[in-house]
Every structure is written in C-alpha cells, then in structure tokens.
Design an enzyme around this catalytic site. Sequence first.
Site, PDB file in Angstrom:
ATOM      1  N   LYS A  37     -79.974   1.620  73.812  1.00  0.00           N
ATOM      2  CA  LYS A  37     -79.509   0.328  73.275  1.00  0.00           C
ATOM      3  C   LYS A  37     -78.860  -0.496  74.391  1.00  0.00           C
ATOM      4  O   LYS A  37     -78.546   0.030  75.468  1.00  0.00           O
ATOM      5  CB  LYS A  37     -78.505   0.571  72.149  1.00  0.00           C
ATOM      6  CG  LYS A  37     -77.216   1.242  72.606  1.00  0.00           C
ATOM      7  CD  LYS A  37     -76.321   1.595  71.429  1.00  0.00           C
ATOM      8  CE  LYS A  37     -75.065   2.298  71.888  1.00  0.00           C
ATOM      9  NZ  LYS A  37     -74.313   2.866  70.745  1.00  0.00           N
ATOM     10  N   TYR A 254     -56.934 -16.832  93.935  1.00  0.00           N
ATOM     11  CA  TYR A 254     -56.348 -17.662  92.871  1.00  0.00           C
ATOM     12  C   TYR A 254     -55.031 -17.074  92.408  1.00  0.00           C
ATOM     13  O   TYR A 254     -54.905 -15.866  92.213  1.00  0.00           O
ATOM     14  CB  TYR A 254     -57.299 -17.762  91.683  1.00  0.00           C
ATOM     15  CG  TYR A 254     -58.480 -18.670  91.923  1.00  0.00           C
ATOM     16  CD1 TYR A 254     -58.306 -20.041  92.052  1.00  0.00           C
ATOM     17  CD2 TYR A 254     -59.766 -18.145  91.988  1.00  0.00           C
ATOM     18  CE1 TYR A 254     -59.399 -20.884  92.259  1.00  0.00           C
ATOM     19  CE2 TYR A 254     -60.866 -18.975  92.187  1.00  0.00           C
ATOM     20  CZ  TYR A 254     -60.668 -20.342  92.324  1.00  0.00           C
ATOM     21  OH  TYR A 254     -61.740 -21.168  92.521  1.00  0.00           O
TER      22      TYR A 254
HETATM   23  C1  LIG Z   1     -74.222   4.295  71.145  1.00  0.00           C
HETATM   24  C2  LIG Z   1     -74.381   5.425  70.203  1.00  0.00           C
HETATM   25  C3  LIG Z   1     -74.511   6.735  70.667  1.00  0.00           C
HETATM   26  C4  LIG Z   1     -74.346   7.110  72.128  1.00  0.00           C
HETATM   27  O1  LIG Z   1     -72.975   7.272  72.397  1.00  0.00           O
HETATM   28  P1  LIG Z   1     -72.475   7.705  73.883  1.00  0.00           P
HETATM   29  O2  LIG Z   1     -71.012   7.791  73.747  1.00  0.00           O
HETATM   30  O3  LIG Z   1     -72.898   6.612  74.799  1.00  0.00           O
HETATM   31  O4  LIG Z   1     -73.150   8.980  74.173  1.00  0.00           O
HETATM   32  C5  LIG Z   1     -74.758   7.734  69.747  1.00  0.00           C
HETATM   33  N1  LIG Z   1     -74.858   7.458  68.436  1.00  0.00           N
HETATM   34  C6  LIG Z   1     -74.728   6.212  67.951  1.00  0.00           C
HETATM   35  C7  LIG Z   1     -74.842   5.973  66.485  1.00  0.00           C
HETATM   36  C8  LIG Z   1     -74.478   5.164  68.811  1.00  0.00           C
HETATM   37  O5  LIG Z   1     -74.343   3.930  68.323  1.00  0.00           O
END
Ligand SMILES: *Cc1c(COP(=O)(O)O)cnc(C)c1O
Length: 368
Positions: A37, A254
């Site tokens: 994702k 800054y």
């Molecule tokens: C993003 C996600 C993961 C992966 O989690 P990590 O901490 O990056 O391993 C697993 N399950 C779901 C439902 C997620 O949304």
Amino acid sequence: MNTSRPIRARIAPLAIRHNYRLAKQHAPHSRAWAVIKANAYGHGQWRAVDALRDVADGFAMLECENAVALREAGITQPILLLEGIFSARDARAVVEHRLTTVVHCLEQLELLVRNGQFSAPVAVCLKLNTGMNRLGFTAQTLPKALDILRQLPVDITLMTHFAEADGERGVAWQMERFRAIAGDWSGPVSLGNSAAILRHPEAHGDWVRPGIMLYGASPFAEQSAAELGLQSVMTLESAIIGVQELAPGERVGYGGTFTAERPMRIGVVACGYADGYPRHAPTGTPIAVMGRRTRTVGRVSMDMLACDLTDIPEAGIGAPVTLWGKGVAGEVPADEVAAAAGTIAYELFCAVAPRVPVVLDLPAEGGR
Ligand SMILES: *Cc1c(COP(=O)(O)O)cnc(C)c1O
C-alpha cells in the site's frame, strides 16, 4: 526524470526480497501478503511487485484500481484489498479479477452482495475489531455477517490488526478478544503485521501481513533494523552544494535556531522538506558525509538543509551525503532520522516527494 540536482532515492530490490524471505523465516507456517500500500511505502508499487513477483504468496494494498492493474500485469497470486471495496464498481472488479477483499462492516458487505453477482467464488477477509477500534466486526455484528456470507460462494478468512504488537502491551489481549469474537471458528485467520511477525510467533495465523519490514525499517523503537537482520532498501542521498565558514555567534538558517559557539564549517545539502525530508528534524539529526557521520544544524528549509562539516575538512562542494539508508556517503538508518524528528520511518518513506528521482540499486554485474 533524472535531473542534475544531486538528490536521489536509491531503491534496492534485492533487499526487499531478502526482507520478505526473513518475514517468511519468522513465520514458517504462514503465507505472507506483501503489503504494498501507499505506493509500497513510498518505494514504488511496481518496484516492489517486480522485486517480489516470483516469491510473494500474495500482495496487499488499498485501491481496487491498483489491484486490477496488478492482475492486468500478469500477477496471479492472491491480491488483498486491505480496506475492502468502496463502490459497486469495486464489487464487480473483486469478482471479475478474483481479488480478495476485506469486509469490515455490514454496509460494506451489503455493497458487495448487491453488486458482486458472485459468478465465481469470492475470497473474503472478515475483519474483526479486537481493540484497535478503527475497522471491524464485533461479537454483536459478526454473526449476521457470517449468516449472510454462508449463503454465498465465498471463502472466508477471519482477520484482525494489532495496535500494540511493537509495544509493552503486546498482542495477548487482542488475541483473547479475537477468540472471544470468533467463537468456534476453525477456518483460516490472518493476524500478524511486521511487529507480530518478528516478536509474537503465537500471533501469526495462516496469513501474515508484513509491511514496514519489507522496506528495511524496524517496527520497534528499541531494536534496530540491523539487529533484526533487515536490509536497508531506500537510500536518500544528495551532495554538498555550499560551504560556509562560521565565526562564533553566527546563526544558521531560517529563524537562526542554531548558533555557532566556536569557529565552524558547515555544508549545505541539496535536500529540503519539499523533497520529503522532515522539517521537524532538529539540530543534531544524524546525517553522513563522505563516509563520516555528522549532524544537521538549524532548520530544514524547503530545498536545503545544513550539516556540520567542522570535523570533516575533506568534504567540500560535491561531497556525497546520505540523508538516510546505506549509500556511498555512509550509513544512517532511516529509523534514527525518524526518531530524531519525532516520527517513524514509515512516514519518512511515504513522504519522499515526486520531484526526487528514483534509481534502482542493483548489484554490479559479474559478481567478481
Ligand atoms: C499496513 C498494514 C499492515 C502492515 O503493517 P506493518 O506494520 O507495516 O508491517 C498489515 N495489516 C494491515 C491491515 C495494514 O493496514
């Protein structure tokens, strides 16, 4: 586009493969959805897919359109929609392209049932809310969902997501709630994220869902990626484009938040928050120049940041810089930069800006 401005994000596909295999070694009795994702946590969806296409048991992502694109690119493994469907069109695509979809509430189930047509069996991950309190069925709503689904040609997996697998509270309390909600369920379950894969072997299930570990960062605040055997995947690198000699009392950047207390030499790096470097990174955030670790000084600007070169006299204009990762200029774990900036490597990776050219880091030919 490869611009001449020296900033680059180098991505090492072989490290993604290594990290996926490490996840599988920790969960030898589970299959693993490679979580891709958010554009593979900023690494590029297709780069991750290419790195894993012949090793991953499945891929997990959010957008149905992206999942369909994977199918159209010849990916035959299961593909999981982590938030399920959002529209009637998604429902039809799930059936047509044999996607596995999360169903997390009755409204979503109705959307699927009304539009799915079920000309072929559909794989459904029923998500249970065991304490994260974002998405999922409860003991009250699950029976109704199961009643509806049992009249349809579906393969059901029960799934939940851990809120504190990386922390002190762990997963036992959520596992207990899972068992209480699932009752006498004996079908497949999908449980562990990266933290649970690495730390809680009892909380894996038939399918684990590794995300951050694939990208070489640690899910734990107190245990480094290297200690876990993970390989760095993304290196954000740039170069020194300016050098200033500071007299004591001179300030940097800054707001003048950093004041030199002694004569200092500072380097200006072509990397700023518009490249995705965290603006909140304070003076002292680790950075590497020409193989030596040093620190940032002053505020991060949109396009530049400054670092301390006082003890690296050999570093001048053009000297290579590693902002994070493992590059020619040295190694700075993304987790350390994230910690200094009060965030996590997940956010750093996802924030790398589209203007940063990406290059693939592949091993040299020949292997002499
Ligand atoms: C993003 C996600 C993961 C992966 O989690 P990590 O901490 O990056 O391993 C697993 N399950 C779901 C439902 C997620 O949304």
